[in-house]
Design a protein around this motif. Structure first.
Motif, PDB file in Angstrom:
ATOM      1  N   MET A   1      58.152  35.270  42.726  1.00  0.00           N
ATOM      2  CA  MET A   1      57.509  34.280  41.873  1.00  0.00           C
ATOM      3  C   MET A   1      56.943  34.959  40.634  1.00  0.00           C
ATOM      4  SD  MET A   1      54.346  31.663  42.718  1.00  0.00           S
ATOM      5  CE  MET A   1      55.331  30.766  43.916  1.00  0.00           C
ATOM      6  N   VAL A   2      57.222  34.356  39.477  1.00  0.00           N
ATOM      7  CA  VAL A   2      56.661  34.832  38.222  1.00  0.00           C
ATOM      8  C   VAL A   2      55.537  33.881  37.826  1.00  0.00           C
ATOM      9  CG1 VAL A   2      57.089  35.368  35.802  1.00  0.00           C
ATOM     10  CG2 VAL A   2      58.867  35.809  37.498  1.00  0.00           C
ATOM     11  N   VAL A   3      54.343  34.429  37.647  1.00  0.00           N
ATOM     12  CA  VAL A   3      53.177  33.631  37.259  1.00  0.00           C
ATOM     13  C   VAL A   3      52.667  34.151  35.922  1.00  0.00           C
ATOM     14  CG1 VAL A   3      50.833  32.916  37.872  1.00  0.00           C
ATOM     15  CG2 VAL A   3      52.547  33.240  39.670  1.00  0.00           C
ATOM     16  N   GLU A   4      52.552  33.251  34.964  1.00  0.00           N
ATOM     17  CA  GLU A   4      52.045  33.645  33.654  1.00  0.00           C
ATOM     18  C   GLU A   4      50.820  32.796  33.328  1.00  0.00           C
ATOM     19  OE1 GLU A   4      54.242  34.874  29.659  1.00  0.00           O
ATOM     20  OE2 GLU A   4      54.310  32.708  29.963  1.00  0.00           O
ATOM     21  N   THR A   5      49.754  33.444  32.891  1.00  0.00           N
ATOM     22  CA  THR A   5      48.525  32.726  32.542  1.00  0.00           C
ATOM     23  C   THR A   5      48.155  33.010  31.094  1.00  0.00           C
ATOM     24  OG1 THR A   5      47.065  34.538  33.228  1.00  0.00           O
ATOM     25  CG2 THR A   5      47.698  32.939  34.914  1.00  0.00           C
ATOM     26  N   GLN A   6      47.394  32.102  30.522  1.00  0.00           N
ATOM     27  CA  GLN A   6      46.902  32.287  29.168  1.00  0.00           C
ATOM     28  C   GLN A   6      45.440  31.879  29.099  1.00  0.00           C
ATOM     29  OE1 GLN A   6      49.642  29.897  26.841  1.00  0.00           O
ATOM     30  NE2 GLN A   6      50.828  31.704  26.278  1.00  0.00           N
ATOM     31  N   GLY A   7      44.678  32.600  28.316  1.00  0.00           N
ATOM     32  CA  GLY A   7      43.259  32.284  28.177  1.00  0.00           C
ATOM     33  C   GLY A   7      42.691  32.946  26.935  1.00  0.00           C
ATOM     34  N   SER A   8      41.414  32.705  26.693  1.00  0.00           N
ATOM     35  CA  SER A   8      40.779  33.239  25.488  1.00  0.00           C
ATOM     36  C   SER A   8      40.161  34.612  25.699  1.00  0.00           C
ATOM     37  CB  SER A   8      39.696  32.264  24.998  1.00  0.00           C
ATOM     38  OG  SER A   8      38.742  32.040  26.029  1.00  0.00           O
ATOM     39  N   ASP A   9      39.999  35.015  26.963  1.00  0.00           N
ATOM     40  CA  ASP A   9      39.375  36.307  27.275  1.00  0.00           C
ATOM     41  C   ASP A   9      40.333  37.099  28.165  1.00  0.00           C
ATOM     42  OD1 ASP A   9      37.888  38.447  28.293  1.00  0.00           O
ATOM     43  OD2 ASP A   9      36.014  37.313  28.268  1.00  0.00           O
TER      44      ASP A   9
ATOM     45  N   GLU B   1      40.314  40.170  29.372  1.00  0.00           N
ATOM     46  CA  GLU B   1      39.712  40.908  30.492  1.00  0.00           C
ATOM     47  C   GLU B   1      39.365  39.966  31.632  1.00  0.00           C
ATOM     48  OE1 GLU B   1      36.428  43.725  30.208  1.00  0.00           O
ATOM     49  OE2 GLU B   1      37.397  44.523  28.416  1.00  0.00           O
ATOM     50  N   HIS B   2      38.746  38.850  31.291  1.00  0.00           N
ATOM     51  CA  HIS B   2      38.356  37.880  32.310  1.00  0.00           C
ATOM     52  C   HIS B   2      39.586  37.279  32.998  1.00  0.00           C
ATOM     53  CE1 HIS B   2      35.992  34.930  34.419  1.00  0.00           C
ATOM     54  NE2 HIS B   2      36.592  33.919  33.814  1.00  0.00           N
ATOM     55  N   ASP B   3      40.599  36.975  32.214  1.00  0.00           N
ATOM     56  CA  ASP B   3      41.831  36.429  32.777  1.00  0.00           C
ATOM     57  C   ASP B   3      42.480  37.422  33.731  1.00  0.00           C
ATOM     58  OD1 ASP B   3      41.419  34.191  31.246  1.00  0.00           O
ATOM     59  OD2 ASP B   3      42.713  34.860  29.612  1.00  0.00           O
ATOM     60  N   GLN B   4      42.477  38.699  33.335  1.00  0.00           N
ATOM     61  CA  GLN B   4      43.061  39.747  34.174  1.00  0.00           C
ATOM     62  C   GLN B   4      42.310  39.861  35.496  1.00  0.00           C
ATOM     63  OE1 GLN B   4      45.778  41.233  33.260  1.00  0.00           O
ATOM     64  NE2 GLN B   4      45.979  43.190  34.308  1.00  0.00           N
ATOM     65  N   GLN B   5      41.002  39.785  35.427  1.00  0.00           N
ATOM     66  CA  GLN B   5      40.192  39.879  36.642  1.00  0.00           C
ATOM     67  C   GLN B   5      40.485  38.720  37.591  1.00  0.00           C
ATOM     68  OE1 GLN B   5      36.158  40.075  35.271  1.00  0.00           O
ATOM     69  NE2 GLN B   5      36.333  42.185  34.513  1.00  0.00           N
ATOM     70  N   LYS B   6      40.621  37.527  37.034  1.00  0.00           N
ATOM     71  CA  LYS B   6      40.902  36.363  37.877  1.00  0.00           C
ATOM     72  C   LYS B   6      42.272  36.490  38.540  1.00  0.00           C
ATOM     73  CE  LYS B   6      40.219  33.060  34.881  1.00  0.00           C
ATOM     74  NZ  LYS B   6      40.095  31.681  34.336  1.00  0.00           N
ATOM     75  N   LEU B   7      43.252  36.973  37.791  1.00  0.00           N
ATOM     76  CA  LEU B   7      44.588  37.113  38.353  1.00  0.00           C
ATOM     77  C   LEU B   7      44.617  38.203  39.421  1.00  0.00           C
ATOM     78  CD1 LEU B   7      47.294  35.760  38.058  1.00  0.00           C
ATOM     79  CD2 LEU B   7      47.939  37.450  36.337  1.00  0.00           C
ATOM     80  N   GLU B   8      43.883  39.280  39.178  1.00  0.00           N
ATOM     81  CA  GLU B   8      43.782  40.339  40.184  1.00  0.00           C
ATOM     82  C   GLU B   8      43.141  39.807  41.461  1.00  0.00           C
ATOM     83  OE1 GLU B   8      41.652  43.528  38.415  1.00  0.00           O
ATOM     84  OE2 GLU B   8      43.376  44.280  37.267  1.00  0.00           O
ATOM     85  N   GLY B   9      42.078  39.005  41.304  1.00  0.00           N
ATOM     86  CA  GLY B   9      41.417  38.421  42.467  1.00  0.00           C
ATOM     87  C   GLY B   9      42.336  37.496  43.237  1.00  0.00           C
ATOM     88  N   PHE B  10      43.118  36.720  42.503  1.00  0.00           N
ATOM     89  CA  PHE B  10      44.080  35.817  43.156  1.00  0.00           C
ATOM     90  C   PHE B  10      45.121  36.606  43.930  1.00  0.00           C
ATOM     91  CE2 PHE B  10      48.371  33.992  42.733  1.00  0.00           C
ATOM     92  CZ  PHE B  10      48.230  32.884  43.556  1.00  0.00           C
ATOM     93  N   LEU B  11      45.651  37.659  43.311  1.00  0.00           N
ATOM     94  CA  LEU B  11      46.689  38.451  43.963  1.00  0.00           C
ATOM     95  C   LEU B  11      46.155  39.130  45.213  1.00  0.00           C
ATOM     96  CD1 LEU B  11      49.555  39.496  43.980  1.00  0.00           C
ATOM     97  CD2 LEU B  11      48.872  41.306  42.387  1.00  0.00           C
TER      98      LEU B  11
END
Length: 236
Positions: free
Chosen positions: A43-51, A53-63
């Motif tokens: 599965m390829v998941v792509e996210t977009q956001g304004s921050d 670092e914060h987006d990366q942290q959320k994706l890491e937490g999800f993974l």
């Protein structure tokens, strides 16, 4: 994809000291580290956001969460735009690589998400006696859009087509799906519209088409099956 497209490499393949040492990455690592060869699904998941670092942290937490639950065996977070593009290149190169492999029967279907891969497995079973035929399924999990591709290096054949059709359309209709999800009905699938629409709906669309385009010059022969002449529609 990496076999049939020049210059495309596995973006998940490790290089450097870790690869030399045979390290494949542990499930506790949010960045993964495997080569993507052992999984059944990808599965390829792509996210977009304004921050970022914060987006990366959320994706890491999800993974980390889905890996700890056991629903995901490994994962990789792209560390650069180049790596993200390389991952997308593999996904977007599936169609091109199948064409280079040989003849391809293509189906663009909409089915209930839990049923998406069932049709792929059924088609693999139905085509197993055809040498070198490969059934590939990929698409969009969010909306149940399945791209079913049947690759035949030896070319198209009536025998293989009869194994696939009308089975694919009938199965899709039985599960409340659509025979055309993303790319439209077009020319070849117009006669198959009946698997997704009722006779009444098709007739209504044909009548609207005849009223608005009486000479059939707008996108001719596509979307709708041929309509028999009717005396109650005035041709201007």
């Amino acid at each position: 994809v990496t076999k049939h497209l020049d210059g495309v490499k596995n973006p998940l393949q490790q290089t450097g000291p870790a690869a030399a040492a045979g390290v494949s990455g542990s499930s506790s690592s949010s960045s993964g580290g495997g080569d993507g060869q052992d999984g059944r699904f990808y599965m390829v998941v792509e996210t977009q956001g304004s921050d970022v670092e914060h987006d990366q942290q959320k994706l890491e937490g999800f993974l980390e969460a889905v890996m700890s639950h056991g629903s995901v065996s490994d994962g990789t977070l792209a560390e650069s735009e180049a790596q993200a593009a390389a991952i997308w290149r593999v996904r977007e190169g599936i169609t091109e690589s199948l064409v280079r492999r040989g003849a391809v029967y293509k189906y663009d279907l909409s089915v209930p998400t839990p049923k998406m891969y069932e049709l792929v497995e059924l088609c693999r079973h139905r085509t197993q006696h055809f040498p070198n035929v490969q059934v590939v399924g990929y698409g969009h999990v969010g909306d149940g859009n399945l791209h079913l591709n049947v690759s035949s290096p030896t070319g198209y054949s009536k025998e293989l087509e009869q194994v696939l059709e009308p089975f694919v359309y009938e199965w899709t209709a039985q599960h409340g799906g659509s025979i055309s999800a993303e790319h439209g009905i077009g020319l070849m699938k117009a006669p198959c519209l009946r698997y997704s629409k009722s006779p009444e709906a098709i007739e209504l669309m044909q009548r609207m088409k005849a009223l608005m385009d009486p000479h059939g010059i707008l996108n001719p022969y596509k979307v709708l099956p041929a309509m028999p002449p009717r005396d109650d529609i005035e041709i201007l």
